[in-house]
Write an enzyme that holds these catalytic residues in place. Sequence first.
Site, short mmCIF file in Angstrom:
data_model
loop_
_atom_site.label_atom_id
_atom_site.label_comp_id
_atom_site.label_asym_id
_atom_site.label_seq_id
_atom_site.Cartn_x
_atom_site.Cartn_y
_atom_site.Cartn_z
N GLU A 453 0.81 -1.22 0.00
CA GLU A 453 0.00 0.00 0.00
C GLU A 453 0.84 1.26 0.00
O GLU A 453 0.48 2.26 -0.65
CB GLU A 453 -0.95 0.00 1.21
CG GLU A 453 -2.14 -0.92 1.07
CD GLU A 453 -1.84 -2.35 1.43
OE1 GLU A 453 -2.73 -3.21 1.30
OE2 GLU A 453 -0.69 -2.63 1.86
N HIS A 523 -9.50 -4.99 10.17
CA HIS A 523 -10.23 -4.83 8.92
C HIS A 523 -11.55 -4.09 9.13
O HIS A 523 -12.43 -4.16 8.27
CB HIS A 523 -10.54 -6.18 8.27
CG HIS A 523 -9.37 -6.88 7.67
ND1 HIS A 523 -8.33 -7.37 8.42
CD2 HIS A 523 -9.06 -7.17 6.38
CE1 HIS A 523 -7.44 -7.95 7.62
NE2 HIS A 523 -7.86 -7.84 6.39
#
Length: 730
Positions: A453, A523
């Site tokens: 990322e 998450h």
Amino acid sequence: MPDRTDLFAAAPWIQLRTTQEDWDTADPKLLGELLTQMSLIRAFEETVLEFAGEGLVHGPAHSSIGQEGGAAGSIVGLRPGDQVNGSHRGHHQFLAKALAYVAPGIGPKADFPAPVEPLLYRSLAEICGLEPGFGHGRGGSMHLRWGEAGAIGTNAIVGGGVPLAAGAAMAHKLAGTGDVAVTYFGDGAVNIGAVLETMNLAAAWNLPLLFFIENNGYAVATTVEEATRDPRLSGRGPGFGIPSWRVDGMDPLAVHLAMQEALAEMRSGRGPAVIEAEVYRYFHQNGPLPGSAFGYRTKEEEAAWRARDPIDRTGRAMIARGLLTQGELDDLRHRCQTIMSEVAQKLVEPLENRRRIKPALWPDTGYVDDGIRGDLSELKSAKAAEAATFSGATVERKFVDAIADVLHRRFETDARMVIMGEDIHKLKGGTNGATRGLAAAFPGRVFGTPISEGAFAGLAGGLAMDGRFRPVVEFMYPDFMWVAADQVFNQIGKARHMFGANVDVPLVLRTKIAMGTGYGSQHSLDPAGMFATSAGWRIVAASTPFDYVGLMNAALACNDPVLMIEHVDLYQTSGPIPEADLDYVIPLGKARVARPGRELTVLTYSAMVHRCVEAAERLALDVEVIDLRSLDRASLDWETIGASIMKTNNVLICEQGSSSTAYGIFLADEIQRRYMDWLDQPVQRVSGKEASPTISKVLERAAFAGTEEVVAGLALAMAAKGAPIAVPAP
């Protein structure tokens, strides 16, 4: 005995040294330009240290004296369209690229071309934090940018600029220009995760990016040998399949020759390259004292490196060939010092027994927040629409299908659009189907990324800052932004303001709230609160398919970075969108009254809009529910919010996520500052518990807020205003 086979790297690793023949046959104009550039940079840096010693530089002064050979050797000969960025110690690279732009072919004998003096003046002014600087004084020593010249920004975060340079390289590749990007960083940065991630990504995508490692032996006071097992830092390249060169950075001709070989590799379309130049900074990490003054280097070591000075080496070679006399070399040195003295005098004035910055050169303090974001003028001519007043034909679409529809429409109409993220090109449109069909319909514009990322977010930031493309990034889950936090907050979010509001950053970051899916603590983040307290980003969240289309259209046309928050609970819900016209916008900064009322103002967003409406109707309360839609500080619709508060005199903020990262903390404070006299009670809030949701189904549900928590919050808010209500059983 096992069968053993020796393995070899997939790319060459070369030690390049010049010979006397190389110096004897080098182009005289090349040597003259190298010498002149290095001499001007040296005089500039000496002035910077002089200013720093007098306290005229506020903040650090990371001198590059001694390292000029690496900058000039690698930059002289670049094309005007090639771009460079660098680290906190980047004056020399910035000046070399800018000098090559304003005075290509500059030589040691002729008078300096007229544009040289303004360049030196604006550069020194920026380092001093003054209005005439390239960034109006906002960037200072560590954030030097002049996009016009191809100098796209030095960077104070170690390794932080490397992914951004990958974005510039990707822009060159997509545009087919044959130009390259060069990113300069030091021995400390070579061990940073974002640097290694970017090496992998650049190699995987064959980007024309040169990783130029200035190995000066020390990360502040820590030696390379202390920080890594193999101090030959160019060895990182072959591990990623990247051809690499190791050169003596005190030999500018060796650097130049290695650069020509690396450029041939990159311009051929074969992807990135690495050059490691062994250089030496003559002074400490910051300021005018040598490293020996701090005890981590010896005077003998410093003297040995100074004996290899790149300017002296080039000057001696030119004299030996009869290209220059000692008198002409001395005159060049004198002229460089003179022009810097003249530049300095334009910035300072005497004050008693010292000098001070001329007061008129300081930036206007009223300018302090200007340019954090753009003014949205790029959206003024866009056609706006609202579901409540839309009169055209509509069709029912699932929320996730509306995402795919609007992305397809924008890719059809705007060739600048590209999108990247993990698995977005597979699985029938990524993990949720939102990018369904894009890869097949628009080959070469949809990029499935490695799990990195930091690298691909920064690459997208650099691509956006280039100006030729408009990237969309998907973070599969918002928790992953912490992996990319430097790029998201320090780089993308700050770039426009940090560089003097001289650069747009048209990037959209899509991510989803996934509470209730059982994916646990890493998450399940709602990112609104984190982004709202970090300047530079715009934040939008839609609660209906119609609004998503309009908000995404606005986000994709905006010249600021925009976070688009989605919610897994909404993906399979349905609602009307226009049957044919998907080109409208929902203006950024415009809230929607989802349910009118007079007793209480409920402020919310995304999937919680539906839960708040459901809770209000369950209790049969005269509650006004406002879907904020735009959440960042600059885009909050205070006209709609204020009108509701002045009508109800009570506010309840509802969100699903953790109380510790809650968006409502910021919003409640702002409301009470603005509307204290209109409030009958303090602003009330509904949010989740402090902890992130965990895996256990019952603990997960207990951690986040839903309809039941909103019902309880409504009842509490009404009771506090003296109107207790009975809460029916769910």
